[in-house]
Design a protein around this motif. Sequence first.
Motif, PDB file in Angstrom:
ATOM      1  N   LYS A   6       2.667  -1.093  -5.974  1.00 19.82           N
ATOM      2  CA  LYS A   6       1.940  -2.387  -6.997  1.00 19.82           C
ATOM      3  C   LYS A   6       2.486  -4.333  -5.900  1.00 19.82           C
ATOM      4  CE  LYS A   6       3.654  -2.825 -11.609  1.00 19.82           C
ATOM      5  NZ  LYS A   6       2.636  -3.103 -12.029  1.00 19.82           N
ATOM      6  N   LEU A   7       3.727  -3.442  -5.668  1.00 23.61           N
ATOM      7  CA  LEU A   7       4.149  -5.012  -5.746  1.00 23.61           C
ATOM      8  C   LEU A   7       3.955  -5.307  -3.824  1.00 23.61           C
ATOM      9  CD1 LEU A   7       8.763  -3.876  -6.597  1.00 23.61           C
ATOM     10  CD2 LEU A   7       6.580  -5.930  -7.598  1.00 23.61           C
ATOM     11  N   PRO A   8       4.109  -6.319  -3.831  1.00 22.04           N
ATOM     12  CA  PRO A   8       3.777  -7.154  -2.266  1.00 22.04           C
ATOM     13  C   PRO A   8       4.843  -6.917  -1.407  1.00 22.04           C
ATOM     14  CG  PRO A   8       3.429  -8.951  -3.930  1.00 22.04           C
ATOM     15  CD  PRO A   8       2.961  -7.649  -4.634  1.00 22.04           C
ATOM     16  N   ILE A   9       4.392  -6.669   0.135  1.00 20.43           N
ATOM     17  CA  ILE A   9       5.672  -7.544   0.664  1.00 20.43           C
ATOM     18  C   ILE A   9       6.031  -8.528   1.177  1.00 20.43           C
ATOM     19  CG2 ILE A   9       7.142  -6.580   2.715  1.00 20.43           C
ATOM     20  CD1 ILE A   9       5.805  -4.025   2.137  1.00 20.43           C
ATOM     21  N   ALA A  10       6.653  -9.837   0.484  1.00 22.85           N
ATOM     22  CA  ALA A  10       6.555 -10.910   1.495  1.00 22.85           C
ATOM     23  C   ALA A  10       6.846 -11.037   2.809  1.00 22.85           C
ATOM     24  CB  ALA A  10       6.926 -11.985   0.262  1.00 22.85           C
ATOM     25  N   ILE A  15       8.640 -12.877  10.893  1.00 23.69           N
ATOM     26  CA  ILE A  15       7.847 -11.765  10.893  1.00 23.69           C
ATOM     27  C   ILE A  15       6.489 -11.565  11.123  1.00 23.69           C
ATOM     28  CG2 ILE A  15       8.387  -9.467   9.917  1.00 23.69           C
ATOM     29  CD1 ILE A  15      11.067 -10.139  10.859  1.00 23.69           C
ATOM     30  N   GLU A  16       6.343 -11.085  11.902  1.00 26.66           N
ATOM     31  CA  GLU A  16       4.784 -11.088  11.876  1.00 26.66           C
ATOM     32  C   GLU A  16       4.060  -9.813  11.848  1.00 26.66           C
ATOM     33  OE1 GLU A  16       3.069 -12.021  15.792  1.00 26.66           O
ATOM     34  OE2 GLU A  16       4.708 -13.780  16.131  1.00 26.66           O
ATOM     35  N   ALA A  17       3.326  -9.423  11.205  1.00 29.00           N
ATOM     36  CA  ALA A  17       2.842  -7.740  10.385  1.00 29.00           C
ATOM     37  C   ALA A  17       1.074  -8.243  11.535  1.00 29.00           C
ATOM     38  CB  ALA A  17       2.904  -7.368   9.702  1.00 29.00           C
ATOM     39  N   LYS A  18       0.495  -6.814  12.149  1.00 26.48           N
ATOM     40  CA  LYS A  18      -0.614  -6.524  12.632  1.00 26.48           C
ATOM     41  C   LYS A  18      -0.995  -5.022  12.092  1.00 26.48           C
ATOM     42  CE  LYS A  18       0.409  -5.560  17.528  1.00 26.48           C
ATOM     43  NZ  LYS A  18      -0.394  -6.794  18.351  1.00 26.48           N
ATOM     44  N   LEU A  19      -2.727  -5.086  11.882  1.00 26.92           N
ATOM     45  CA  LEU A  19      -3.092  -3.421  11.958  1.00 26.92           C
ATOM     46  C   LEU A  19      -3.489  -3.054  12.961  1.00 26.92           C
ATOM     47  CD1 LEU A  19      -2.706  -1.409   9.279  1.00 26.92           C
ATOM     48  CD2 LEU A  19      -4.844  -2.741   7.743  1.00 26.92           C
ATOM     49  N   GLU A  20      -3.086  -2.138  13.427  1.00 27.09           N
ATOM     50  CA  GLU A  20      -3.943  -1.066  14.666  1.00 27.09           C
ATOM     51  C   GLU A  20      -4.812   0.614  14.172  1.00 27.09           C
ATOM     52  OE1 GLU A  20      -1.931  -0.813  18.542  1.00 27.09           O
ATOM     53  OE2 GLU A  20      -1.373  -3.346  18.314  1.00 27.09           O
ATOM     54  N   GLY A  21      -5.461   0.141  13.768  1.00 24.61           N
ATOM     55  CA  GLY A  21      -6.078   0.943  12.873  1.00 24.61           C
ATOM     56  C   GLY A  21      -5.083   1.923  11.892  1.00 24.61           C
ATOM     57  N   THR A  22      -4.798   2.416  11.744  1.00 25.96           N
ATOM     58  CA  THR A  22      -3.567   3.190  10.419  1.00 25.96           C
ATOM     59  C   THR A  22      -2.557   2.999  10.649  1.00 25.96           C
ATOM     60  OG1 THR A  22      -3.213   5.501  11.369  1.00 25.96           O
ATOM     61  CG2 THR A  22      -5.235   5.156   9.877  1.00 25.96           C
ATOM     62  N   SER A  49       1.835 -11.873   3.300  1.00 26.76           N
ATOM     63  CA  SER A  49       2.384 -10.623   3.145  1.00 26.76           C
ATOM     64  C   SER A  49       1.758  -9.338   3.048  1.00 26.76           C
ATOM     65  CB  SER A  49       2.082 -10.749   1.184  1.00 26.76           C
ATOM     66  OG  SER A  49       0.918 -11.503   0.787  1.00 26.76           O
ATOM     67  N   ILE A  50       1.931  -8.467   2.698  1.00 25.77           N
ATOM     68  CA  ILE A  50       1.509  -6.955   3.140  1.00 25.77           C
ATOM     69  C   ILE A  50       1.413  -6.488   1.909  1.00 25.77           C
ATOM     70  CG2 ILE A  50       2.121  -4.901   3.965  1.00 25.77           C
ATOM     71  CD1 ILE A  50       3.659  -5.894   5.769  1.00 25.77           C
ATOM     72  N   VAL A  51      -0.223  -6.287   1.494  1.00 25.88           N
ATOM     73  CA  VAL A  51      -0.384  -5.709   0.419  1.00 25.88           C
ATOM     74  C   VAL A  51      -1.018  -3.818   0.298  1.00 25.88           C
ATOM     75  CG1 VAL A  51      -1.715  -5.610  -1.581  1.00 25.88           C
ATOM     76  CG2 VAL A  51      -0.929  -7.595  -0.880  1.00 25.88           C
ATOM     77  N   MET A  52      -0.406  -2.593  -0.529  1.00 26.76           N
ATOM     78  CA  MET A  52      -0.779  -1.976  -0.324  1.00 26.76           C
ATOM     79  C   MET A  52      -1.231  -0.517  -1.783  1.00 26.76           C
ATOM     80  SD  MET A  52       2.348   0.000   2.074  1.00 26.76           S
ATOM     81  CE  MET A  52       2.569  -0.666   4.108  1.00 26.76           C
ATOM     82  N   SER A  53      -2.648  -0.431  -1.008  1.00 25.00           N
ATOM     83  CA  SER A  53      -3.204   0.367  -2.457  1.00 25.00           C
ATOM     84  C   SER A  53      -3.191   1.598  -1.577  1.00 25.00           C
ATOM     85  CB  SER A  53      -4.041  -0.748  -2.537  1.00 25.00           C
ATOM     86  OG  SER A  53      -5.114  -0.751  -1.242  1.00 25.00           O
ATOM     87  N   ARG A  54      -3.841   2.602  -3.041  1.00 23.80           N
ATOM     88  CA  ARG A  54      -3.693   4.121  -2.722  1.00 23.80           C
ATOM     89  C   ARG A  54      -5.321   4.333  -2.367  1.00 23.80           C
ATOM     90  NH1 ARG A  54      -2.451   6.512  -8.103  1.00 23.80           N
ATOM     91  NH2 ARG A  54      -3.916   6.564  -9.520  1.00 23.80           N
ATOM     92  N   ASN A  73       9.122  -2.019   3.441  1.00 22.71           N
ATOM     93  CA  ASN A  73       9.643  -3.031   3.310  1.00 22.71           C
ATOM     94  C   ASN A  73      11.252  -2.868   3.886  1.00 22.71           C
ATOM     95  OD1 ASN A  73      10.167  -5.301   1.163  1.00 22.71           O
ATOM     96  ND2 ASN A  73      11.733  -4.203  -0.061  1.00 22.71           N
ATOM     97  N   ASN A  74      11.359  -2.000   3.881  1.00 21.01           N
ATOM     98  CA  ASN A  74      12.894  -1.198   4.780  1.00 21.01           C
ATOM     99  C   ASN A  74      12.518  -2.066   6.421  1.00 21.01           C
ATOM    100  OD1 ASN A  74      13.617  -0.556   2.475  1.00 21.01           O
ATOM    101  ND2 ASN A  74      13.848   1.300   3.476  1.00 21.01           N
ATOM    102  N   MET A  75      10.876  -2.252   6.750  1.00 18.32           N
ATOM    103  CA  MET A  75      11.416  -2.566   7.792  1.00 18.32           C
ATOM    104  C   MET A  75      11.188  -4.307   7.946  1.00 18.32           C
ATOM    105  SD  MET A  75       8.549   0.047   9.506  1.00 18.32           S
ATOM    106  CE  MET A  75       7.657  -1.285  10.288  1.00 18.32           C
ATOM    107  N   VAL A  76      10.440  -4.716   7.038  1.00 16.86           N
ATOM    108  CA  VAL A  76      11.176  -6.341   7.374  1.00 16.86           C
ATOM    109  C   VAL A  76      11.970  -6.207   7.023  1.00 16.86           C
ATOM    110  CG1 VAL A  76       9.825  -7.855   5.682  1.00 16.86           C
ATOM    111  CG2 VAL A  76       8.371  -6.397   5.953  1.00 16.86           C
ATOM    112  N   LEU A  77      12.560  -6.008   5.712  1.00 16.29           N
ATOM    113  CA  LEU A  77      14.486  -6.347   5.551  1.00 16.29           C
ATOM    114  C   LEU A  77      14.558  -6.230   6.920  1.00 16.29           C
ATOM    115  CD1 LEU A  77      14.893  -4.997   1.871  1.00 16.29           C
ATOM    116  CD2 LEU A  77      14.556  -7.780   2.313  1.00 16.29           C
TER     117      LEU A  77
END
Length: 178
Positions: A6-10, A15-22, A49-54, A73-77
């Motif tokens: 439930k913790l968001p990833i700052a 650092i850039e993040a994008k979503l391509e499908g899954t 930030s990146i937020v994941m949910s089930r 989170n390990n990838m961002v760090l």
Amino acid sequence: MSRIGKLPIALPAGIEAKLEGTKLIIKNSKETKELETFARVAIEIKDNSIVMSRIGEDKSSSAFWGTYRALANNMVLGLSTGFTKQLIFNGVGYRAAVKGKVLELNLGFSHPINFEIPAEITITVEKNTITIKGSDKQLVGQVAAEIRGYRPPEPYKGKGIKYADEHIIRKAGKTAKK
């Protein structure tokens, strides 16, 4: 409810993040990392930030939720600060040297051990300390474990290769009978 998931990833600056499908793609100026989630979690990128949910309510969905959040989170760090492991070698005549993309280890065997350094990893040697750096936490840990495996520390004299934060439990040697 997952305490980790439930913790968001700052996302730090640069650092850039994008979503391509899954697939979650995280990149900085030099490297790009990809995490395929196979549609096991819902990913949302908002407010830097990146937020994941089930997706479901079953037990495996909750497990994937925490796991994929930790991997992302390990990838961002890794892309922002990187990961480091230090190994200390101790023994008479034990030496290590980096020669190009090969770590040459003299560990008391009749021959030197040549360890091929992976492309994403940098290894430096100072006196009796081997420092392993990289952006992939799993790869840094695996390389450190393989190098340690050539000569694990022994409990009597403490000779061998150990992690810098590892404590070796020493045993008493033989005692003479009177």
